[in-house]
Design a protein around this motif. Structure first.
Motif, PDB file in Angstrom:
ATOM      1  N   ALA A  22      94.853  48.522   3.306  1.00  0.00           N
ATOM      2  CA  ALA A  22      93.975  48.678   2.140  1.00  0.00           C
ATOM      3  C   ALA A  22      92.681  49.383   2.535  1.00  0.00           C
ATOM      4  CB  ALA A  22      93.678  47.327   1.510  1.00  0.00           C
ATOM      5  N   SER A  26      91.577  53.088   1.209  1.00  0.00           N
ATOM      6  CA  SER A  26      90.276  53.194   0.552  1.00  0.00           C
ATOM      7  C   SER A  26      89.398  54.241   1.233  1.00  0.00           C
ATOM      8  CB  SER A  26      89.584  51.835   0.572  1.00  0.00           C
ATOM      9  OG  SER A  26      88.284  51.934   0.053  1.00  0.00           O
ATOM     10  N   ASN A  27      89.345  54.196   2.555  1.00  0.00           N
ATOM     11  CA  ASN A  27      88.533  55.164   3.292  1.00  0.00           C
ATOM     12  C   ASN A  27      89.032  56.592   3.090  1.00  0.00           C
ATOM     13  OD1 ASN A  27      86.716  53.322   4.352  1.00  0.00           O
ATOM     14  ND2 ASN A  27      87.957  52.935   6.165  1.00  0.00           N
ATOM     15  N   GLU A  30      88.106  57.693  -0.517  1.00  0.00           N
ATOM     16  CA  GLU A  30      86.658  57.940  -0.613  1.00  0.00           C
ATOM     17  C   GLU A  30      86.259  59.203   0.129  1.00  0.00           C
ATOM     18  OE1 GLU A  30      84.534  54.470   0.658  1.00  0.00           O
ATOM     19  OE2 GLU A  30      85.095  53.333  -1.122  1.00  0.00           O
TER      20      GLU A  30
END
Length: 56
Positions: A22, A26-27, A30
Motif C-alpha cells: 500500500a 501510494s508513493n 503521488e
C-alpha cells in the motif's frame, strides 16, 4: 494441532506485506509513476485495470 505462534507470525507477515505494498503504490501514484504489478496484486488490484483508469 496448529501452532498459535506460527499462525500469528504468518498473519503478521501478511499484514507487513500488504502495508508495504500500500505504501509503495501510494508513493508511486503521488510521484506520478506507475506502481509495480506485484504491489497492486498484493492489494487485490488488477494491474491492467489500474493502468486503464482515466483512459476512455
Amino acid at each position: 494441532m496448529s501452532n498459535p505462534r506460527k499462525s500469528f507470525l504468518a498473519t503478521l507477515g501478511t499484514f507487513v506485506e500488504v502495508f508495504g505494498s500500500a505504501a509503495a503504490v501510494s508513493n508511486a501514484v503521488e510521484g506520478g509513476r506507475a506502481p509495480k504489478a506485484k504491489h497492486l496484486k498484493a492489494l487485490g488490484i488488477d494491474p491492467g485495470a489500474f493502468r486503464s483508469i482515466g483512459k476512455l
